[in-house]
Design an enzyme around this catalytic site. Structure first.
Site, PDB file in Angstrom:
ATOM      1  N   LYS A 119       0.757  -1.209   0.142  1.00  0.00           N
ATOM      2  CA  LYS A 119       0.137   0.137  -0.103  1.00  0.00           C
ATOM      3  C   LYS A 119       0.876   1.256  -0.062  1.00  0.00           C
ATOM      4  O   LYS A 119       0.543   2.219  -0.566  1.00  0.00           O
ATOM      5  CB  LYS A 119      -0.963   0.023   1.149  1.00  0.00           C
ATOM      6  CG  LYS A 119      -2.148  -1.002   0.980  1.00  0.00           C
ATOM      7  CD  LYS A 119      -2.829  -0.825   2.325  1.00  0.00           C
ATOM      8  CE  LYS A 119      -3.453  -1.986   2.546  1.00  0.00           C
ATOM      9  NZ  LYS A 119      -5.130  -2.161   2.335  1.00  0.00           N
ATOM     10  N   LYS A 238     -16.257  -5.445   3.553  1.00  0.00           N
ATOM     11  CA  LYS A 238     -17.453  -5.185   2.745  1.00  0.00           C
ATOM     12  C   LYS A 238     -18.360  -6.417   3.441  1.00  0.00           C
ATOM     13  O   LYS A 238     -18.124  -7.440   3.319  1.00  0.00           O
ATOM     14  CB  LYS A 238     -17.137  -5.029   1.468  1.00  0.00           C
ATOM     15  CG  LYS A 238     -16.157  -4.312   0.959  1.00  0.00           C
ATOM     16  CD  LYS A 238     -15.601  -4.538  -0.077  1.00  0.00           C
ATOM     17  CE  LYS A 238     -14.463  -3.503  -0.770  1.00  0.00           C
ATOM     18  NZ  LYS A 238     -13.524  -3.989  -1.763  1.00  0.00           N
ATOM     19  N   ASN A 291      -6.462  -3.298  -6.159  1.00  0.00           N
ATOM     20  CA  ASN A 291      -6.806  -4.805  -5.810  1.00  0.00           C
ATOM     21  C   ASN A 291      -6.453  -5.204  -7.325  1.00  0.00           C
ATOM     22  O   ASN A 291      -7.093  -5.010  -8.239  1.00  0.00           O
ATOM     23  CB  ASN A 291      -8.205  -5.268  -5.307  1.00  0.00           C
ATOM     24  CG  ASN A 291      -8.230  -4.724  -3.814  1.00  0.00           C
ATOM     25  OD1 ASN A 291      -7.326  -4.737  -3.275  1.00  0.00           O
ATOM     26  ND2 ASN A 291      -9.388  -4.500  -3.397  1.00  0.00           N
ATOM     27  N   ARG A 293      -6.698  -7.696  -9.162  1.00  0.00           N
ATOM     28  CA  ARG A 293      -7.263  -9.218  -9.161  1.00  0.00           C
ATOM     29  C   ARG A 293      -8.927  -8.952  -9.542  1.00  0.00           C
ATOM     30  O   ARG A 293      -9.265  -7.695  -9.450  1.00  0.00           O
ATOM     31  CB  ARG A 293      -7.249 -10.005  -8.007  1.00  0.00           C
ATOM     32  CG  ARG A 293      -7.592  -9.119  -6.759  1.00  0.00           C
ATOM     33  CD  ARG A 293      -7.719  -9.783  -5.438  1.00  0.00           C
ATOM     34  NE  ARG A 293      -8.019  -9.100  -4.099  1.00  0.00           N
ATOM     35  CZ  ARG A 293      -9.085  -8.785  -3.734  1.00  0.00           C
ATOM     36  NH1 ARG A 293     -10.130  -8.872  -4.349  1.00  0.00           N
ATOM     37  NH2 ARG A 293      -9.173  -7.997  -2.847  1.00  0.00           N
TER      38      ARG A 293
HETATM   39  P1  ADP Z   1      -8.046  -3.525   2.857  1.00  0.00           P
HETATM   40  O1  ADP Z   1      -6.728  -3.996   2.071  1.00  0.00           O
HETATM   41  O2  ADP Z   1      -8.005  -4.253   4.200  1.00  0.00           O
HETATM   42  O3  ADP Z   1      -9.067  -3.811   1.970  1.00  0.00           O
HETATM   43  P2  ADP Z   1      -8.373  -0.940   2.466  1.00  0.00           P
HETATM   44  O4  ADP Z   1      -7.163   0.303   2.570  1.00  0.00           O
HETATM   45  O5  ADP Z   1      -8.879  -0.905   1.370  1.00  0.00           O
HETATM   46  O6  ADP Z   1      -7.771  -2.051   3.292  1.00  0.00           O
HETATM   47  O7  ADP Z   1      -9.339  -0.305   3.602  1.00  0.00           O
HETATM   48  C1  ADP Z   1     -10.666  -0.946   3.841  1.00  0.00           C
HETATM   49  C2  ADP Z   1     -11.617  -0.158   4.832  1.00  0.00           C
HETATM   50  O8  ADP Z   1     -11.033   0.513   5.716  1.00  0.00           O
HETATM   51  C3  ADP Z   1     -12.130   1.182   3.922  1.00  0.00           C
HETATM   52  O9  ADP Z   1     -13.080   0.936   2.770  1.00  0.00           O
HETATM   53  C4  ADP Z   1     -12.618   1.989   5.143  1.00  0.00           C
HETATM   54  O10 ADP Z   1     -13.963   1.816   5.580  1.00  0.00           O
HETATM   55  C5  ADP Z   1     -11.370   1.925   5.991  1.00  0.00           C
HETATM   56  N1  ADP Z   1     -10.592   2.581   5.887  1.00  0.00           N
HETATM   57  C6  ADP Z   1      -9.214   2.518   5.568  1.00  0.00           C
HETATM   58  N2  ADP Z   1      -8.534   3.441   5.455  1.00  0.00           N
HETATM   59  C7  ADP Z   1      -9.041   4.678   5.972  1.00  0.00           C
HETATM   60  C8  ADP Z   1      -9.115   6.061   6.231  1.00  0.00           C
HETATM   61  N3  ADP Z   1      -7.949   6.590   6.064  1.00  0.00           N
HETATM   62  N4  ADP Z   1      -9.890   6.793   6.648  1.00  0.00           N
HETATM   63  C9  ADP Z   1     -11.121   6.172   6.907  1.00  0.00           C
HETATM   64  N5  ADP Z   1     -11.295   4.888   6.811  1.00  0.00           N
HETATM   65  C10 ADP Z   1     -10.348   4.059   6.188  1.00  0.00           C
HETATM   66  P1  ADP Z   2     -12.631  -7.364  -2.172  1.00  0.00           P
HETATM   67  O1  ADP Z   2     -11.530  -6.297  -1.969  1.00  0.00           O
HETATM   68  O2  ADP Z   2     -12.700  -8.013  -3.267  1.00  0.00           O
HETATM   69  O3  ADP Z   2     -13.854  -6.726  -1.868  1.00  0.00           O
HETATM   70  P2  ADP Z   2     -11.906  -8.398   0.186  1.00  0.00           P
HETATM   71  O4  ADP Z   2     -11.297  -7.456   0.899  1.00  0.00           O
HETATM   72  O5  ADP Z   2     -13.235  -9.285   1.122  1.00  0.00           O
HETATM   73  O6  ADP Z   2     -12.450  -8.514  -1.126  1.00  0.00           O
HETATM   74  O7  ADP Z   2     -11.066  -9.784   0.304  1.00  0.00           O
HETATM   75  C1  ADP Z   2     -11.357 -10.934  -0.672  1.00  0.00           C
HETATM   76  C2  ADP Z   2     -10.649 -12.399   0.167  1.00  0.00           C
HETATM   77  O8  ADP Z   2      -9.136 -11.924  -0.094  1.00  0.00           O
HETATM   78  C3  ADP Z   2     -10.860 -12.433   1.561  1.00  0.00           C
HETATM   79  O9  ADP Z   2     -10.894 -13.879   1.509  1.00  0.00           O
HETATM   80  C4  ADP Z   2      -9.544 -11.670   2.045  1.00  0.00           C
HETATM   81  O10 ADP Z   2      -9.493 -12.486   3.398  1.00  0.00           O
HETATM   82  C5  ADP Z   2      -8.501 -12.063   1.145  1.00  0.00           C
HETATM   83  N1  ADP Z   2      -7.608 -11.161   1.055  1.00  0.00           N
HETATM   84  C6  ADP Z   2      -7.667 -10.027   0.584  1.00  0.00           C
HETATM   85  N2  ADP Z   2      -6.366  -9.344   0.806  1.00  0.00           N
HETATM   86  C7  ADP Z   2      -5.678 -10.285   1.395  1.00  0.00           C
HETATM   87  C8  ADP Z   2      -4.232  -9.988   1.714  1.00  0.00           C
HETATM   88  N3  ADP Z   2      -3.486  -9.109   1.586  1.00  0.00           N
HETATM   89  N4  ADP Z   2      -3.973 -10.850   2.559  1.00  0.00           N
HETATM   90  C9  ADP Z   2      -4.632 -12.398   2.514  1.00  0.00           C
HETATM   91  N5  ADP Z   2      -5.938 -12.429   2.340  1.00  0.00           N
HETATM   92  C10 ADP Z   2      -6.250 -11.300   1.484  1.00  0.00           C
HETATM   93 MG    MG Z   3      -9.511  -2.558   0.258  1.00  0.00          MG
END
Ligand code: ADP
Ligand code: ADP
Ligand code: MG
Length: 506
Positions: A119, A238, A291, A293
Site C-alpha cells: 500500500k 465489505k 486490488n 485481481r
Molecule cells: P484492505 O486492504 O483491508 O481492504 P483498505 O485500505 O482498502 O484495506 O481499507 C479498508 C476499509 O477501511 C475502507 O473501505 C474504509 O472503510 C476503512 N479505511 C481505510 N483507510 C481509511 C482512512 N484513511 N479513513 C477512513 N477509513 C479508512
Molecule cells: P474485495 O476487496 O474483493 O472486496 P475482500 O477485501 O473481502 O475482497 O478480500 C477478498 C478475499 O481475499 C478475502 O477472503 C480476504 O481475506 C482475502 N484477502 C484480501 N487481501 C488479502 C491479503 N493481503 N492477504 C490475505 N488475504 C487477503
Molecule cells: Mg481494500
C-alpha cells in the site's frame, strides 16, 4: 497472435472457483480444479471437468503452495491458470512461476502487482501519477508517528502496508493512544502479513467506499467499468455492495474513472483490477489501494453492464484486444450484492462452520446467486466462511431493494448459523433504504440490526426445511395442518405461516 486456451486450472475454491468454471464452460474451455484434503467433496470439485488433490487442509500447505499448483497445472496439461481472489491471486512470484512453466496467468503482469501490492509503494506511485491519495506519512518510531499525526491532525489510521481483507487497520484518536497502538499494529501486521511495515493515514470521517473497476488489454487499451459502493462494512470488511453508488453523481464517477485509468496506465496494467477510493462528504475522493485481481463484488458490475468480467480476463490473457471502447460502455438499472456468510450474528459474527442440512437459494426475475455450497456440504473452518453472494438487478434502486428483500425471504439455510436475518434487517432500515449510509453505518446501528426473535433451533429448522419442500410435508412439520384458514376462507400458506410466526428469522 492470440492463442486459444483449451484447459484452465482454477487455483481457488468455494464460490469464486465455481463462478470462474461456469464462464470457462460457456467458452468451451475445460476446467481443472485443485482441492485440499477437506475439500474432496466441495462444489468446485464437483463442477470441474477434472480435479487434483494438492495437500492438507491448511491453505499454507495446499492452496498457497505455488510449487504444487504450478506442477499440477503442468501435469494436467493446462494452458492457463485463473487465481480467483484471495490465496495466490495477488502474488507476483506466483505469476513469475506460471510464466516460467509456460502457463499463462489470467491476470495482470507481475510488475504491476509488485508496484501496487504494497500500500505504501502504491500510494507513492499513484501520487506521482496525479492520483489523489489520503494524506499520510511513513514513520519508523512512535515519536515520528506522533509528530506526523500532530501535523496531519487526529484521528488517524494506522495501516499495515501489506494488509488486506480489512485486517491490520487501527483508528487512533489522540497522541496519548499512539504508543500502544503503534506497537500493537506492528506486531499484528507481522503476525498476519509477515511484514511489520505500518504507516499513517488521516482518518477520513464518515466516508463512502467507492471503487472503480478497470479493464485493460495487453496493447495498452484501458477502460473503466464504473463504480461500486461498498460502504456497508463490518470491521473494515465489505458486507453489501451496490452500483450505481447512491452518493456519487455520474460526473463524479466519470472523473474517478478517468483517474483510475490514468493510475492503471502508470503501472502498465492489463486484465481486471479495482481502484478503491474513499469519498468524503464534501465530494473529495482519495485513493486507498488497488486490488490487482477479480474483486469479490464483481457481479454487481456485470449485472448493470452486461459484461462477463471473467470472460474478459480470459480473452485478454489470450492476447485479444478489448472489444469495446469507453464510449461503448453504459450501465442499466441498479444491482446490489449481499455476502451470505456462515457466521453467528448473536456471538459477534464468529464463523459458524459445520454441515449445511438444507439449502434453498432464491430464484426468479433479476436474481443471481454465486454459491459454493450444496445441501449436505460442510462449511470448513479452514477457509473464508462465505456461503454465497446473493445479487439482484432491477431497473431502479428502489426496486432492487424490494427484490433483495424478496430474495432474502426465499433463502433458507439450516444446520449452521448465517447472517441472513442480519441482511433482512439491514434491507428494512430506513436509512439504508434511502441510500444514506457511510462506512460507519453498521457499527452505529449494530444493536438495531441485531434484534433477533428467539426461536428454538429445532423448531426453526423444522419449519425452514418444511417451507422449502412440498405443502404436505410442510404441514406435518409445522403441525399447522388444520389451523391455517385465513380471511374469507383462504388458506394461509406455509410461506405466510412461517414468516408471520417469525420462524424464519434465523
Ligand atoms: P484492505 O486492504 O483491508 O481492504 P483498505 O485500505 O482498502 O484495506 O481499507 C479498508 C476499509 O477501511 C475502507 O473501505 C474504509 O472503510 C476503512 N479505511 C481505510 N483507510 C481509511 C482512512 N484513511 N479513513 C477512513 N477509513 C479508512
Ligand atoms: P474485495 O476487496 O474483493 O472486496 P475482500 O477485501 O473481502 O475482497 O478480500 C477478498 C478475499 O481475499 C478475502 O477472503 C480476504 O481475506 C482475502 N484477502 C484480501 N487481501 C488479502 C491479503 N493481503 N492477504 C490475505 N488475504 C487477503
Ligand atoms: Mg481494500
Amino acid at each position: 497472435m492470440p492463442k486459444t486456451f483449451k484447459k484452465v486450472l482454477v487455483a481457488n475454491r468455494g464460490e469464486i472457483a465455481v463462478r470462474v468454471m461456469r464462464t470457462l464452460r460457456e467458452m468451451g474451455i475445460a476446467s481443472t480444479a485443485i482441492y485440499s484434503d477437506v475439500d474432496r467433496a466441495a462444489l468446485h470439485v464437483r463442477v470441474a471437468d477434472e480435479a487434483y488433490p494438492i495437500g492438507p487442509a491448511a491453505a499454507s500447505e495446499s492452496y498457497l503452495r505455488i510449487d504444487k499448483v504450478v506442477d499440477t497445472a503442468k501435469k494436467a496439461g493446462c494452458d492457463a491458470i485463473h487465481p480467483g481472489y484471495g490465496f495466490l491471486s495477488e502474488n507476483a512470484d506466483f505469476v513469475d512461476a506460471c510464466e516460467r512453466a509456460g502457463i499463462t496467468f489470467i491476470g495482470p503482469p507481475a510488475s504491476a502487482m509488485r508496484n501496487m501490492g504494497s500500500k505504501t509503494a502504491a500510494r507513492k506511485r499513484m501520487a506521482d501519477a496525479g492520483v489523489p491519495i489520503v494524506p499520510g506519512a511513513m514513520c519508523d518510531t512512535t515519536d515520528e508517528a506522533i509528530a506526523a499525526s500532530n501535523k496531519i491532525g487526529y484521528p488517524v489510521m494506522l495501516k499495515a502496508s501489506a494488509g488486506g481483507g480489512g485486517k491490520g487497520i487501527r483508528l487512533v484518536n489522540a497522541a496519548s493512544e499512539m504508543a500502544s497502538a503503534w506497537e500493537r499494529a506492528r506486531s499484528e501486521a507481522k503476525k498476519f502479513f509477515g511484514d511489520d511495515t505500518v504507516y499513517i493515514e488521516k482518518a477520513i470521517l464518515t466516508p463512502r467506499h467507492v471503487e472503480i473497476q478497470v479493464l485493460g488489454d495487453r496493447d495498452g487499451n484501458l477502460v473503466h467499468v464504473f463504480e461500486r459502493d461498498c460502504s456497508i462494512q463490518r470491521r473494515n470488511q465489505k458486507v453489501v455492495e451496490e452500483t450505481p453508488s447512491p452518493a456519487a453523481s455520474r460526473e463524479l464517477v466519470a472523473k474517478m474513472g478517468e483517474i483510475a485509468v490514468k493510475g492503471a496506465k502508470a503501472v502498465g496494467y492489463f486484465s481486471a483490477g479495482t481502484f478503491e477510493f474513499l469519498l468524503a462528504p464534501d465530494g473529495a475522493f482519495y485513493f486507498l489501494e488497488m486490488n490487482t485481481r477479480l474483486q469479490v463484488e464483481h457481479p454487481v458490475t456485470e449485472l448493470v453492464t452486461g459484461l462477463d468480467l471473467v470472460r474478459e480476463m480470459v480473452l485478454i490473457a489470450q492476447g485479444e484486444k478489448l472489444g469495446f471502447a469507453q464510449s461503448d460502455l453504459e450501465t442499466r438499472g441498479a444491482a446490489i450484492e449481499c455476502r451470505i456468510y456462515a457466521e453467528d450474528p448473536a456471538s459477534g459474527f464468529l464463523p459458524s462452520p459445520g454441515k449445511i442440512e438444507s439449502l434453498v437459494t432464491p430464484a426468479g426475475p433479476g436474481i443471481r446467486d454465486d454459491g459454493g455450497a450444496y445441501p449436505g456440504c460442510v462449511i470448513s473452518s479452514f477457509y473464508d466462511p462465505l456461503i454465497s453472494k446473493l445479487s439482484v438487478w432491477a431497473p431502479t434502486r428502489e426496486r432492487a431493494v424490494a427484490r433483495m428483500r424478496r430474495a432474502l425471504s426465499e433463502y433458507i439455510v439450516t444446520g449452521i448459523r448465517t447472517n441472513l436475518a442480519f441482511h433482512e434487517k439491514l434491507f428494512a432500515h430506513p436509512d439504508f433504504v434511502a441510500g444514506r449510509y457511510d462506512t460507519g453505518f453498521l457499527d452505529r446501528h449494530h444493536d438495531v440490526l441485531l434484534g433477533y426473535a428467539t426461536v428454538p433451533a429445532e423448531h426453526r429448522e423444522k419449519v425452514a426445511v418444511a417451507v422449502a419442500l412440498a405443502a404436505a410435508r410442510m404441514e406435518r412439520a409445522t403441525g399447522a395442518k388444520e389451523a391455517v384458514t385465513g380471511e374469507k376462507g383462504a388458506r394461509l400458506t406455509p410461506w405466510v405461516a412461517a414468516h408471520r410466526s417469525n420462524m424464519l428469522r434465523r
